[in-house]
Design an enzyme around this catalytic site. Structure first.
Site, PDB file in Angstrom:
ATOM      1  N   HIS A 100      17.299   3.642  -4.464  1.00  0.00           N
ATOM      2  CA  HIS A 100      16.808   2.297  -4.841  1.00  0.00           C
ATOM      3  C   HIS A 100      17.141   2.009  -6.292  1.00  0.00           C
ATOM      4  CE1 HIS A 100      13.877  -1.034  -5.323  1.00  0.00           C
ATOM      5  NE2 HIS A 100      14.016  -1.142  -4.034  1.00  0.00           N
ATOM      6  N   ILE A 159      15.992   0.632  -9.894  1.00  0.00           N
ATOM      7  CA  ILE A 159      14.789  -0.146 -10.183  1.00  0.00           C
ATOM      8  C   ILE A 159      13.643   0.516  -9.422  1.00  0.00           C
ATOM      9  CG2 ILE A 159      13.613  -2.360  -9.907  1.00  0.00           C
ATOM     10  CD1 ILE A 159      16.329  -3.717  -9.990  1.00  0.00           C
ATOM     11  N   GLY A 176       8.641  -2.029  -6.008  1.00  0.00           N
ATOM     12  CA  GLY A 176       7.344  -2.647  -6.267  1.00  0.00           C
ATOM     13  C   GLY A 176       6.204  -1.928  -5.580  1.00  0.00           C
ATOM     14  N   VAL A 177       6.453  -1.400  -4.380  1.00  0.00           N
ATOM     15  CA  VAL A 177       5.386  -0.687  -3.677  1.00  0.00           C
ATOM     16  C   VAL A 177       4.973   0.575  -4.433  1.00  0.00           C
ATOM     17  CG1 VAL A 177       5.925  -1.613  -1.400  1.00  0.00           C
ATOM     18  CG2 VAL A 177       6.983   0.507  -2.128  1.00  0.00           C
ATOM     19  N   GLU A 199       1.322   1.391  -5.692  1.00  0.00           N
ATOM     20  CA  GLU A 199       0.766   2.716  -5.379  1.00  0.00           C
ATOM     21  C   GLU A 199       0.230   3.394  -6.637  1.00  0.00           C
ATOM     22  OE1 GLU A 199      -0.464   6.256  -3.625  1.00  0.00           O
ATOM     23  OE2 GLU A 199      -0.005   4.344  -2.666  1.00  0.00           O
TER      24      GLU A 199
END
Length: 174
Positions: free
Chosen positions: A53, A59, A62-63, A67
């Site tokens: 990713h 980057i 977002g998860v 988290e």
């Protein structure tokens, strides 16, 4: 931003069940019982997630950021449950096998998180009902705010969760 380290990762592992590679919190810098916590995470360029990713433009997903904020919120919940005070040992006798449950609302990603970023993760209690916390959260560093929003956390006994999948099989290891 230099801050006093209240808890290190060895202490954090006594509070939440997460382990490498998903344990994202390295330190706790501030803790105000029943109110607020500030955690720290370093986003390293060698973190496994960046292999996929994205390999040519890494980057932090977002998860993962959500988290990390959920983990810091769960640490706040656990410290409050133990009525912990700074400079005390973490009481591991309370350690029932629990899993965190998370909900989020109005989470806004403000700026992407790249490898090499030092993240401060702040969670402030807005409301508390029984065993659930509703928190305002923010991920930031000295230069940028990466995420703002609201999340909720609670804890559930592993015994109350089903291990069956939609295929009827049971995963081992729970």
């Amino acid at each position: 931003m230099r801050m006093k380290k209240l808890l290190l990762q060895e202490d954090i592992r006594k509070l939440i069940p997460h382990r490498y590679p998903i344990l994202l919190i390295e330190e706790i810098h501030e803790y105000e019982p029943q109110k607020e916590i500030l955690g720290y995470a370093y986003v390293g360029s060698e973190d496994a997630v960046f292999r996929g990713h994205f390999p040519d433009f890494p980057i932090m997903p977002g998860v993962y950021l959500v988290e990390a904020l959920a983990q810091v919120s769960a640490i706040l919940m656990e410290l409050d449950k133990r009525q912990w005070q700074p400079n005390e040992e973490i009481d591991t006798q309370i350690n029932e096998p629990l899993l965190g449950v998370l909900g989020h609302s109005d989470v806004r990603f403000r700026y992407p998180v790249f490898p090499g970023t030092q993240l401060y993760l702040q969670a402030s209690i807005e409301k508390q009902f029984s065993n659930a916390l509703f928190l305002k959260v923010k991920a930031f560093n000295e230069d940028k705010v990466f995420l703002t929003g609201a999340i909720s956390v609670t804890s559930v006994s592993r015994k109350k969760l089903s291990r069956e999948t939609s295929y009827g099989r049971v995963y081992e290891g729970f």
